[in-house]
Design a protein around this motif. Structure first.
Motif, short mmCIF file in Angstrom:
data_model
loop_
_atom_site.label_atom_id
_atom_site.label_comp_id
_atom_site.label_asym_id
_atom_site.label_seq_id
_atom_site.Cartn_x
_atom_site.Cartn_y
_atom_site.Cartn_z
N ALA A 1 68.02 -38.10 -15.03
CA ALA A 1 68.62 -38.68 -13.82
C ALA A 1 69.87 -37.91 -13.39
O ALA A 1 70.11 -37.72 -12.19
N GLU A 2 70.67 -37.46 -14.33
CA GLU A 2 71.92 -36.78 -13.97
C GLU A 2 71.67 -35.46 -13.24
O GLU A 2 72.57 -34.93 -12.58
N PHE A 3 70.46 -34.94 -13.36
CA PHE A 3 70.11 -33.70 -12.66
C PHE A 3 69.36 -33.96 -11.36
O PHE A 3 68.89 -33.03 -10.71
N GLY A 4 69.23 -35.24 -11.00
CA GLY A 4 68.53 -35.58 -9.77
C GLY A 4 67.03 -35.46 -9.88
O GLY A 4 66.34 -35.40 -8.86
N ILE A 5 66.51 -35.45 -11.10
CA ILE A 5 65.06 -35.37 -11.31
C ILE A 5 64.54 -36.77 -11.60
O ILE A 5 65.00 -37.43 -12.53
N ARG A 6 63.59 -37.22 -10.80
CA ARG A 6 63.01 -38.55 -10.97
C ARG A 6 61.72 -38.45 -11.76
O ARG A 6 60.94 -37.51 -11.59
N VAL A 7 61.47 -39.44 -12.62
CA VAL A 7 60.25 -39.47 -13.43
C VAL A 7 59.66 -40.88 -13.36
O VAL A 7 60.34 -41.85 -13.71
N ASN A 8 58.43 -40.97 -12.91
CA ASN A 8 57.77 -42.26 -12.76
C ASN A 8 56.34 -42.18 -13.28
O ASN A 8 55.79 -41.10 -13.48
N ALA A 9 55.75 -43.35 -13.48
CA ALA A 9 54.36 -43.43 -13.92
C ALA A 9 53.54 -44.14 -12.85
O ALA A 9 54.02 -45.04 -12.16
N LEU A 10 52.28 -43.75 -12.75
CA LEU A 10 51.34 -44.35 -11.81
C LEU A 10 50.11 -44.80 -12.58
O LEU A 10 49.50 -44.01 -13.30
N GLU A 11 49.78 -46.08 -12.45
CA GLU A 11 48.62 -46.63 -13.15
C GLU A 11 47.48 -46.85 -12.15
O GLU A 11 47.53 -47.78 -11.34
N PRO A 12 46.44 -46.02 -12.19
CA PRO A 12 45.30 -46.22 -11.28
C PRO A 12 44.50 -47.46 -11.65
O PRO A 12 44.55 -47.95 -12.78
N GLY A 13 43.73 -47.93 -10.69
CA GLY A 13 42.86 -49.07 -10.94
C GLY A 13 41.52 -48.65 -11.51
O GLY A 13 41.27 -47.47 -11.79
N PHE A 14 40.64 -49.62 -11.64
CA PHE A 14 39.33 -49.38 -12.24
C PHE A 14 38.44 -48.54 -11.33
O PHE A 14 38.34 -48.79 -10.14
N GLY A 15 37.80 -47.53 -11.92
CA GLY A 15 36.80 -46.73 -11.24
C GLY A 15 35.53 -46.73 -12.06
O GLY A 15 35.53 -47.12 -13.23
N ALA A 16 34.46 -46.28 -11.46
CA ALA A 16 33.14 -46.42 -12.08
C ALA A 16 32.84 -45.40 -13.16
O ALA A 16 31.69 -45.21 -13.54
N GLY A 17 33.84 -44.73 -13.69
CA GLY A 17 33.61 -43.76 -14.75
C GLY A 17 33.41 -42.37 -14.18
O GLY A 17 33.59 -42.12 -12.99
N SER A 18 33.03 -41.44 -15.04
CA SER A 18 32.86 -40.06 -14.63
C SER A 18 31.77 -39.42 -15.46
O SER A 18 31.13 -40.08 -16.29
N THR A 19 31.57 -38.14 -15.26
CA THR A 19 30.54 -37.44 -16.02
C THR A 19 30.87 -37.36 -17.50
O THR A 19 29.98 -37.16 -18.33
N VAL A 20 32.15 -37.53 -17.84
CA VAL A 20 32.53 -37.45 -19.25
C VAL A 20 32.79 -38.83 -19.86
O VAL A 20 33.00 -38.94 -21.06
N SER A 21 32.82 -39.86 -19.05
CA SER A 21 33.00 -41.22 -19.58
C SER A 21 32.17 -42.20 -18.74
O SER A 21 32.70 -42.98 -17.97
N ALA A 22 30.88 -42.09 -18.90
CA ALA A 22 29.95 -42.91 -18.12
C ALA A 22 30.05 -44.38 -18.52
O ALA A 22 30.28 -44.70 -19.68
N LEU A 23 29.89 -45.27 -17.53
CA LEU A 23 29.91 -46.71 -17.76
C LEU A 23 28.59 -47.30 -17.29
O LEU A 23 28.02 -46.84 -16.30
N SER A 24 28.15 -48.34 -17.96
CA SER A 24 26.89 -48.98 -17.56
C SER A 24 27.06 -49.70 -16.23
O SER A 24 28.16 -50.13 -15.86
#
Length: 228
Positions: free
Chosen positions: A142-165
């Motif tokens: 913060a003292e250097f004026g650099i901000r750091v935040n987190a973003l939590e995405p919502g549910f998605g239907a999976g991907s080619t590497v984590s398929a969901l039924s």
């Protein structure tokens, strides 16, 4: 803009599907290899100087019970989901500080940081740690004026590497208060906000963009089934 991924072919495919700003480039990097990470940081520095925005988006989500997970698998999850964001955030922050850039770092987290799930405990644990790392970096930069935040995405239907039924996708989607899965526009707009001057007084925060999925259940446990 610099896009990075371990797989050069996939990286080229994604870059080709996007409208990137002039001067953008891609750089394949293995997030589990320190030399590869150092080369990525150097390539960005040589091309652009210190970045204004860093987004730590990569993450892996292997499934397995704790009694079956090997130490090597555990280490790989933490190498990608936690160690790499630490190394890249601190390396790019040093560039920002050296050049006086008041930048923004956005870590892509998960609601799994707050709710444990069977068979993906290492993933959940890594995302909890990433949330704490986000807050720690925010405090110290913060003292250097650099901000750091987190973003939590919502549910998605999976991907080619984590398929969901299909059954799991339908069940989970039905429980989301806003009635649909998340999409790239949802997450892109939120990331843009955190990276932009509109969020210049926001640091150490976790922005959840999940349609209300994390706030509670839509199930009704009484006889009364209608809201009115």
């Amino acid at each position: 803009m610099c896009l990075t991924d371990r797989d050069g072919a996939d990286l080229a495919r994604v870059a080709g599907a996007l409208t990137l700003p002039d001067g953008s480039f891609t750089h394949a990097a293995d997030l589990t290899d320190d030399a590869s990470l150092a080369a990525l940081v150097a390539a960005v520095g040589e091309r652009f100087g210190a970045p204004d925005v860093v987004i730590n988006n990569a993450g892996i989500y292997p499934s397995g019970f704790l009694l079956d997970i090997t130490v090597a698998e555990w280490d790989r999850i933490f190498d990608v989901n936690l160690r790499a964001p630490f190394i890249l955030s601190t390396a790019f922050a040093k560039q920002m500080i050296a050049e006086g850039v008041r930048g923004s770092i956005v870590n892509i987290g998960s609601g799994a940081s707050r709710k444990m799930r069977r068979t993906v405990v290492p993933y959940c644990t890594s995302k909890t740690a990433l949330d704490r790392l986000t807050k720690g970096l925010a405090l110290e930069l913060a003292e250097f004026g650099i901000r750091v935040n987190a973003l939590e995405p919502g549910f998605g239907a999976g991907s080619t590497v984590s398929a969901l039924s299909e059954a799991h996708v339908a069940r989970t989607t039905a429980a989301i208060p806003l009635g649909r899965q998340s999409n790239g526009d949802d997450i892109g707009a939120a990331a843009l906000y955190l990276a932009s001057g509109a969020a210049e007084y926001v640091t150490g925060a976790t922005l959840t963009v999940d349609g209300g999925n994390s706030i509670g259940s839509l199930e009704v446990h009484q006889d009364k089934k209608n809201p009115l």
